[in-house]
Design an enzyme around this catalytic site. Structure first.
Site, mmCIF file in Angstrom:
data_model
loop_
_atom_site.group_PDB
_atom_site.id
_atom_site.type_symbol
_atom_site.label_atom_id
_atom_site.label_comp_id
_atom_site.label_asym_id
_atom_site.label_seq_id
_atom_site.Cartn_x
_atom_site.Cartn_y
_atom_site.Cartn_z
ATOM 1 N N CYS A 66 10.746 -4.464 -7.075
ATOM 2 C CA CYS A 66 11.287 -5.433 -8.030
ATOM 3 C C CYS A 66 12.672 -4.966 -8.502
ATOM 4 O O CYS A 66 13.622 -4.990 -7.716
ATOM 5 C CB CYS A 66 10.305 -5.645 -9.177
ATOM 6 S SG CYS A 66 10.647 -7.148 -10.158
ATOM 7 N N HIS A 122 5.136 -6.768 -6.105
ATOM 8 C CA HIS A 122 4.540 -5.612 -6.779
ATOM 9 C C HIS A 122 3.277 -5.119 -6.072
ATOM 10 O O HIS A 122 2.157 -5.463 -6.473
ATOM 11 C CB HIS A 122 4.198 -5.979 -8.229
ATOM 12 C CG HIS A 122 5.390 -6.152 -9.103
ATOM 13 N ND1 HIS A 122 5.998 -5.113 -9.777
ATOM 14 C CD2 HIS A 122 6.111 -7.260 -9.399
ATOM 15 C CE1 HIS A 122 7.023 -5.565 -10.462
ATOM 16 N NE2 HIS A 122 7.123 -6.862 -10.246
ATOM 17 N N GLU A 129 2.025 -2.294 -6.377
ATOM 18 C CA GLU A 129 1.321 -1.398 -7.308
ATOM 19 C C GLU A 129 0.397 -2.145 -8.254
ATOM 20 O O GLU A 129 -0.453 -1.537 -8.920
ATOM 21 C CB GLU A 129 2.337 -0.576 -8.121
ATOM 22 C CG GLU A 129 2.921 -1.261 -9.348
ATOM 23 C CD GLU A 129 3.984 -2.305 -9.064
ATOM 24 O OE1 GLU A 129 4.627 -2.776 -10.011
ATOM 25 O OE2 GLU A 129 4.187 -2.658 -7.890
#
Length: 252
Positions: free
Chosen positions: A91, A181, A183
């Site tokens: 990001c 994302h 994660e």
């Protein structure tokens, strides 16, 4: 014989609410040592580390007044790219990578992406080591309103979406940026501001339901991407490679 140390990964956390999520646990399972530092403690070089990861944050990569450590983070990114240290920007981190290598990032550009969104891999991703083993379309958590609008010359664009043409790219052979994302799982939405989303015409309950439905496959794909990065970090560090990784089921 001296035991070989685990490769060390430096993770820069730019915002309190944009943490590394599930990545440290996965990477530690995969034989990496993960060191997470807040943005204000960003080192200017990757010395002592075998890889660098730049996390997200709700500001632009040149917003130095809001985040005064950004000049150091940009210096770290340049140095990692120049030295061939594996780097993954997520990001904001992807935008930092694009900016320091000659690309353009624009704030409040295009249509924001929130929640679980479809991302399409481009043909160039078929031979890219970070995206090896992933299907042509993946669903990922998105939460951005800023975009990379122009990539530097020679950079390989790897993924796109309907709302955002630059979803993933590679600089050289060892630096990647992803706008999405990996994660974050569906549970990341539990911490989102329902009122702010409603003001933007979005229903948090519907976004949660969609993300939870996609989560099993999304998590497998994210873990495969994480495993691919771990593999290239081990190789770059001169350690053993081809480590068997269980991503929770066969990928399509």
């Amino acid at each position: 014989m001296t035991p070989q140390r685990s490769p060390r990964v430096l993770v820069i956390q730019n915002a309190e609410r944009s943490g590394p999520g599930r990545l440290p646990g996965w990477w530690e399972e995969m034989g990496l040592q993960v060191v997470v530092v807040p943005g204000a403690e960003t080192p200017a070089t990757p010395e002592g580390f075998d890889a660098v990861v730049l996390l997200g944050g709700g500001f632009l990569p040149d917003d130095d007044r809001h985040a005064p450590w950004l000049p150091v983070e940009r210096a770290l990114t340049r140095r990692a790219v120049a030295d061939g240290v594996p780097l993954l920007g997520i990001c904001l981190g992807a935008q930092v990578l694009a900016a320091v290598t000659g690309g353009t990032v624009r704030g409040d550009h295009g249509r924001p992406e929130r929640g679980s969104c479809a991302v399409s891999l481009r043909p160039e991703a078929e031979t890219d080591v970070l995206f090896a083993g992933l299907p042509r379309e993946i669903r990922v958590i998105q939460n951005h309103r800023d975009q990379i609008t122009e990539l530097p010359p020679g950079v390989v664009r790897l993924a796109e979406s309907e709302a955002c043409p630059v979803q993933a790219f590679r600089v050289g052979e060892r630096a990647w940026g992803v706008q999405f994302h990996p994660e974050a799982g569906a549970d990341r939405l539990d911490h989102w501001d329902e009122a702010a989303l409603a003001d933007a015409g979005l229903d948090l309950r519907a976004l949660r339901a969609e993300a939870e439905k996609a989560e099993p496959q999304s998590a497998r794909n994210a873990k495969r991407l994480a495993a691919n990065f771990a593999e290239l970090v081990r190789r770059a560090a001169g350690g053993p490679s081809d480590r068997l990784v269980d991503v929770g089921g066969d990928l399509p």
